[in-house]
Design a protein around this motif. Sequence first.
Motif, PDB file in Angstrom:
ATOM      1  N   UNK A  39      24.654  19.336 -60.308  1.00 40.27           N
ATOM      2  CA  UNK A  39      24.369  19.609 -58.977  1.00 40.27           C
ATOM      3  C   UNK A  39      25.272  18.998 -57.732  1.00 40.27           C
ATOM      4  N   UNK A  40      26.049  17.900 -58.243  1.00 40.38           N
ATOM      5  CA  UNK A  40      26.864  17.092 -57.384  1.00 40.38           C
ATOM      6  C   UNK A  40      28.286  17.595 -57.487  1.00 40.38           C
ATOM      7  N   UNK A  41      29.199  17.138 -56.464  1.00 40.47           N
ATOM      8  CA  UNK A  41      30.522  17.616 -56.370  1.00 40.47           C
ATOM      9  C   UNK A  41      31.309  16.713 -55.917  1.00 40.47           C
ATOM     10  N   UNK A  42      32.673  16.793 -56.264  1.00 40.51           N
ATOM     11  CA  UNK A  42      33.724  16.044 -55.930  1.00 40.51           C
ATOM     12  C   UNK A  42      34.930  17.049 -55.579  1.00 40.51           C
ATOM     13  N   UNK A  43      35.431  17.064 -54.588  1.00 40.95           N
ATOM     14  CA  UNK A  43      36.783  17.863 -54.115  1.00 40.95           C
ATOM     15  C   UNK A  43      37.807  16.892 -53.625  1.00 40.95           C
ATOM     16  N   UNK A  44      38.945  17.363 -53.406  1.00 42.51           N
ATOM     17  CA  UNK A  44      39.882  16.724 -52.860  1.00 42.51           C
ATOM     18  C   UNK A  44      40.979  17.442 -52.065  1.00 42.51           C
ATOM     19  N   UNK A  45      41.947  16.547 -51.206  1.00 40.90           N
ATOM     20  CA  UNK A  45      42.993  16.997 -50.396  1.00 40.90           C
ATOM     21  C   UNK A  45      43.965  15.864 -50.738  1.00 40.90           C
ATOM     22  N   UNK A  46      45.455  16.511 -51.036  1.00 36.74           N
ATOM     23  CA  UNK A  46      46.423  15.729 -50.921  1.00 36.74           C
ATOM     24  C   UNK A  46      46.879  15.563 -49.376  1.00 36.74           C
ATOM     25  N   UNK A  47      46.694  14.237 -49.086  1.00 35.60           N
ATOM     26  CA  UNK A  47      47.368  13.861 -47.577  1.00 35.60           C
ATOM     27  C   UNK A  47      48.169  12.655 -47.729  1.00 35.60           C
ATOM     28  N   UNK A  48      49.471  12.889 -47.961  1.00 34.09           N
ATOM     29  CA  UNK A  48      50.393  11.806 -47.764  1.00 34.09           C
ATOM     30  C   UNK A  48      50.820  11.662 -46.416  1.00 34.09           C
ATOM     31  N   UNK A  49      50.907  10.511 -46.100  1.00 35.36           N
ATOM     32  CA  UNK A  49      51.010  10.526 -44.540  1.00 35.36           C
ATOM     33  C   UNK A  49      52.599  10.285 -44.226  1.00 35.36           C
ATOM     34  N   UNK A  50      53.483  10.390 -45.038  1.00 37.16           N
ATOM     35  CA  UNK A  50      54.764  10.144 -44.616  1.00 37.16           C
ATOM     36  C   UNK A  50      55.215  11.670 -44.273  1.00 37.16           C
ATOM     37  N   UNK A  51      54.463  12.624 -44.442  1.00 37.09           N
ATOM     38  CA  UNK A  51      54.651  13.555 -43.664  1.00 37.09           C
ATOM     39  C   UNK A  51      53.321  14.231 -42.879  1.00 37.09           C
ATOM     40  N   UNK A  52      53.735  15.274 -41.889  1.00 33.81           N
ATOM     41  CA  UNK A  52      52.451  15.794 -41.286  1.00 33.81           C
ATOM     42  C   UNK A  52      51.679  14.570 -40.282  1.00 33.81           C
ATOM     43  N   UNK A  53      50.548  14.856 -40.029  1.00 30.88           N
ATOM     44  CA  UNK A  53      49.884  13.902 -38.936  1.00 30.88           C
ATOM     45  C   UNK A  53      48.287  14.153 -39.319  1.00 30.88           C
ATOM     46  N   UNK A  54      47.519  13.471 -38.651  1.00 25.39           N
ATOM     47  CA  UNK A  54      46.038  13.621 -38.629  1.00 25.39           C
ATOM     48  C   UNK A  54      45.523  15.341 -38.593  1.00 25.39           C
TER      49      UNK A  54
END
Length: 459
Positions: free
Chosen positions: A132-147
């Motif tokens: 009943x608990x969850x783990x999800x993710x996003x890839x957020x390398x900061x040498x591209x893009x922004x906040x």
Amino acid sequence: MLLRHTPAEIKERKALTVNPAKTCQPIGAMYAALGVHGCLPHSHGSQGCYAYHRSALTRHFKEPVVAATSAFTEGASVFGGQANLVQAIDNIFTVYNPQVIAVHTTCLSETIGDDIPQIVAKAKAEGKIPEGKFVFHANTPSYVGSHVTGFASMTKAMVESFAESNSHKQKTLNLIPGYVEPSDMAAIRRIAESMGIATIMFPDTSRVLNGPLTGKYKMFPEGGVTIDELKKSGSSIGTVALGRTSSLPAARALDAKCKVPCEVLELPVGLHGTDAFVDTLRRLAGVSVPDTLNLERGQLVDTISDWHQYLYGKRVAVVGDPDQVLALTRFLVSLDMRPVHIVTGSPAGKKYTQRLRDAVDDVPGKVNIKVPGDMLLFHQWIQKAPVDLIVGNTYAKYIAKDEDIPLVRYGFPIYDRMGHSYFSTMGYRGALRLMEKMLDAILDRKDRDSTDITMELVM
Ligand code: SF4
């Protein structure tokens, strides 16, 4: 003169950014994750990144921002952070008992190439993720893009991880509010609710980062979209995504995954921006606009006509995130103000730049636009062609001080003032507040610079 080293000569720069008008991806990812009820954001990287990201959000919202970290040391930096993340998942569920963990990566774990889905699958196989608990993710390398891209990626991850199609039986409308204040999210939802529309808004940081003081600390406050609501978002009748840069990826993902049609609008800033939002809600939900909203709109129109004489022709320099900058620029132009220097720190693409150019089409004289640009260039433009008002985040105060120009703080981050978490600048009411702030700044300056004889008591 804090910025006395700003050179007068403007040189074309490609590789060098000086005083960036943006910050790093995980900050946006962490902010989005806080908009899920019972969620603990987790930074998969070193403690330094995590401390910076938490403190940036804490300083802006003036609220304790909870998060966890994989706490990379030399070993994890060389051999990868799998063991750290598996251990962290186990510790977090055992000690803090969140409903869900939202993992985002950092420059370090991205450079190593850690495979987060594989690590999470291993944690699940080893029984570290309770039923009943969850783990999800996003890839957020900061040498591209922004906040902003970090926020967009984490919001998209909510869709990819949870949205389920249920033959579109729900009568709800999804709202993706974009990277805006908790107060703005509350204002956006209030408009929809006043029209009698049932909504699922994600993320939703209202009552998480602007909750009440109750005398009892709650690690996971009342607010935030629930996992159940995220699942049901795949069965809604439609999605309204506000702000292309921060909301479009999630809206598209929901359309692709669950066939929920989406409409992408600019942020509901100002009269026309809010009109477009209200009209879209009305059309999609098949409802009519209530008198309460018509009243608010009428008051805004009245105020615009009363205040127009003071705002007309004022030259404004605007710096901030793409969605805010575009919506604000349109509002300024509708007030007959003149946005003449415009910079976004985040990359937003050629189509975005064209939209910005179109928005200032009727502004007389030259309008400088740079997407993405930096604060150094912004300062140089202001030095060469001064303005009556600067609208931007806290970092613009150095330019405002050196050039002696009034500043209205707007966007992210605002470290040196309060109130933005509670007073929205979206919708008809929010437009009034934005106008009030701008007019106060302009008239305070006028009073300061008036002689005893020319100073007016009555407007
Ligand atoms: S830019 Fe990269 S290394 Fe620096 S704080 Fe952000 S995630 Fe960490």
